[in-house]
Design an enzyme around this catalytic site. Structure first.
Site, mmCIF file in Angstrom:
data_model
loop_
_atom_site.group_PDB
_atom_site.id
_atom_site.type_symbol
_atom_site.label_atom_id
_atom_site.label_comp_id
_atom_site.label_asym_id
_atom_site.label_seq_id
_atom_site.Cartn_x
_atom_site.Cartn_y
_atom_site.Cartn_z
ATOM 1 N N CYS A 1 0.858 -1.183 0.000
ATOM 2 C CA CYS A 1 0.000 0.000 0.000
ATOM 3 C C CYS A 1 0.896 1.235 0.000
ATOM 4 C CB CYS A 1 -0.880 0.003 1.249
ATOM 5 S SG CYS A 1 0.118 0.059 2.749
ATOM 6 N N HIS B 1 3.201 1.641 11.458
ATOM 7 C CA HIS B 1 2.185 1.510 12.511
ATOM 8 C C HIS B 1 2.232 2.662 13.519
ATOM 9 C CE1 HIS B 1 1.745 -2.490 11.060
ATOM 10 N NE2 HIS B 1 2.910 -2.892 11.487
ATOM 11 N N CYS C 1 2.590 5.957 8.867
ATOM 12 C CA CYS C 1 1.699 6.189 7.719
ATOM 13 C C CYS C 1 0.778 7.385 8.029
ATOM 14 C CB CYS C 1 0.860 4.947 7.467
ATOM 15 S SG CYS C 1 -0.367 5.237 6.185
ATOM 16 N N HIS D 1 -1.963 -5.093 18.843
ATOM 17 C CA HIS D 1 -1.322 -4.633 17.605
ATOM 18 C C HIS D 1 -0.554 -3.327 17.884
ATOM 19 C CE1 HIS D 1 -0.794 -3.218 13.496
ATOM 20 N NE2 HIS D 1 -1.037 -4.469 13.101
ATOM 21 N N GLU E 1 -0.030 -0.727 16.153
ATOM 22 C CA GLU E 1 -0.754 0.500 15.761
ATOM 23 C C GLU E 1 -1.695 0.933 16.887
ATOM 24 O OE1 GLU E 1 -3.029 0.399 12.039
ATOM 25 O OE2 GLU E 1 -4.419 1.828 12.929
ATOM 26 N N CYS F 1 -8.483 2.804 6.588
ATOM 27 C CA CYS F 1 -7.805 3.353 5.415
ATOM 28 C C CYS F 1 -8.350 2.724 4.134
ATOM 29 C CB CYS F 1 -6.311 3.177 5.597
ATOM 30 S SG CYS F 1 -5.515 2.237 4.371
ATOM 31 N N SER G 1 0.795 -10.322 9.810
ATOM 32 C CA SER G 1 0.194 -9.099 9.263
ATOM 33 C C SER G 1 -1.316 -9.127 9.478
ATOM 34 C CB SER G 1 0.523 -9.013 7.768
ATOM 35 O OG SER G 1 -0.457 -8.256 7.092
ATOM 36 N N ASN H 1 -3.634 -7.126 8.324
ATOM 37 C CA ASN H 1 -4.482 -6.927 7.142
ATOM 38 C C ASN H 1 -4.468 -8.146 6.226
ATOM 39 O OD1 ASN H 1 -2.881 -6.213 4.511
ATOM 40 N ND2 ASN H 1 -1.755 -5.226 6.158
ATOM 41 N N SER I 1 1.339 -5.355 3.143
ATOM 42 C CA SER I 1 2.760 -5.393 3.489
ATOM 43 C C SER I 1 3.512 -6.471 2.695
ATOM 44 C CB SER I 1 2.908 -5.643 4.994
ATOM 45 O OG SER I 1 2.084 -6.719 5.385
HETATM 46 FE FE1 F3S Z 1 -1.201 3.159 5.788
HETATM 47 FE FE2 F3S Z 1 -3.356 1.993 5.026
HETATM 48 FE FE3 F3S Z 1 -1.058 1.020 4.379
HETATM 49 S S1 F3S Z 1 -2.977 2.827 7.017
HETATM 50 S S2 F3S Z 1 0.274 1.554 6.050
HETATM 51 S S3 F3S Z 1 -1.880 2.976 3.679
HETATM 52 S S4 F3S Z 1 -2.856 -0.169 4.943
#
Ligand code: F3S
Length: 277
Positions: free
Chosen positions: A12, A73, A95, A123, A125, A189, A217, A219, A261
């Site tokens: 991402c 994070h 991010c 987590h 984050e 996001c 991960s 996600n 990731s």
């Molecule tokens: Fe940021 Fe979304 Fe990637 S929060 S790190 S763009 S999954």
């Protein structure tokens, strides 16, 4: 066998940005910087980055005067204060979308709301976001964890950036009738949402679904869960080596997706192996 790749898959914006920032740090005796925890949640990429001089550390002890990189994070403000006390130079690769969630939690706390965060309590984050609410936040995994809210009248709600919209909506719906005031910051996001939508769309059309990415991960794991709800045969793999030819029939259509990731080279290796099979 026919192989299809999800429209949104792999690195991402935030992860790509962090890797770019990291690779632009000048090396000093082979070290670019120390990261508080792995830079991204992908073990294969972290190994590669170690060879490039990005060393994960568990805490700041032993990093006095060194370059410290804050990963995508983010981290709790207390760690930044400590890094400054230790005279570290700080390279912040948090991010921007995670920063929005941090700022939302901070604002809600400062305005006197009881801060609730929907996400996974362990987590990194979430630990960072809780820190921005000065440690005064309740983390809810899903709607089943919403507590009795008798004495709480003003709630501020924030989401982990990678949480599913469905869970966030269910938590919101459960809280609404219980409180006088609810302020919601939808901090999910769009990269997460886009990956989830295209993974589910593809899962509905294929015989087998492969989800590539780190098992650590959040996600990627979530993508794997969603794919297995939409496709009877869905497999989460970290690398192409884990793919077993026995999973497929000759005429199968196979879908591939990857977490935010997961680097491109892992996706290419996975597709390459499927084509070979
Ligand atoms: Fe940021 Fe979304 Fe990637 S929060 S790190 S763009 S999954």
């Amino acid at each position: 066998m026919n192989v299809k790749i999800a429209g949104h898959a792999g690195f991402c914006y935030g992860v790509k940005r962090a890797v770019d920032i990291a690779m632009n740090i000048e090396k000093n005796n082979g070290i670019r910087a120390y990261t508080l925890g792995p830079l991204i949640h992908n073990p294969q990429m972290v190994e590669l980055l170690k060879k490039e001089g990005l060393m994960p550390v568990d805490d700041l002890e032993g990093c006095k005067g060194k370059k410290i990189m804050i990963r995508t994070h983010g981290t709790a403000p207390a760690n930044i204060v400590k890094a400054k006390e230790y005279k570290c130079s700080i390279i912040d690769a948090t991010c921007p979308y995670v920063k929005k969630a941090q700022k939302a939690a901070e604002k809600l706390y400062m305005e006197g709301y009881a801060v609730f965060i929907v996400g996974e309590s362990d987590h990194p984050e979430i630990k960072g976001i809780v820190g921005f609410a000065k440690g005064n936040a309740t983390v809810l995994k899903d709607e089943n964890e919403v507590p009795l809210l008798e004495d709480i009248h003003r709630i501020g709600l924030v989401a982990q950036t990678t949480i599913s919209e469905n869970i966030f909506a269910k938590v919101t719906r459960k809280i609404v009738p219980e409180v006088k005031e609810l302020r919601v910051f939808n901090t999910i996001c769009s990269a997460t949402k886009n990956r989830q939508i295209s993974a589910v769309n593809l899962s509905n059309k294929v015989d087998v679904m492969i989800v590539a990415g780190g098992r650590n991960s959040a996600n990627t794991t979530r993508l794997a869960e969603l794919c297995s709800q939409a496709c009877k045969k869905a497999y989460h793999v970290e690398t192409s080596e884990e793919i077993d030819p026995e999973w497929f029939l000759k005429d199968d259509t196979v879908g591939v997706t990857a977490g935010a990731s997961t680097p491109d080279w892992i996706v290419k290796e996975v597709v390459g192996k499927l084509i070979k099979i």
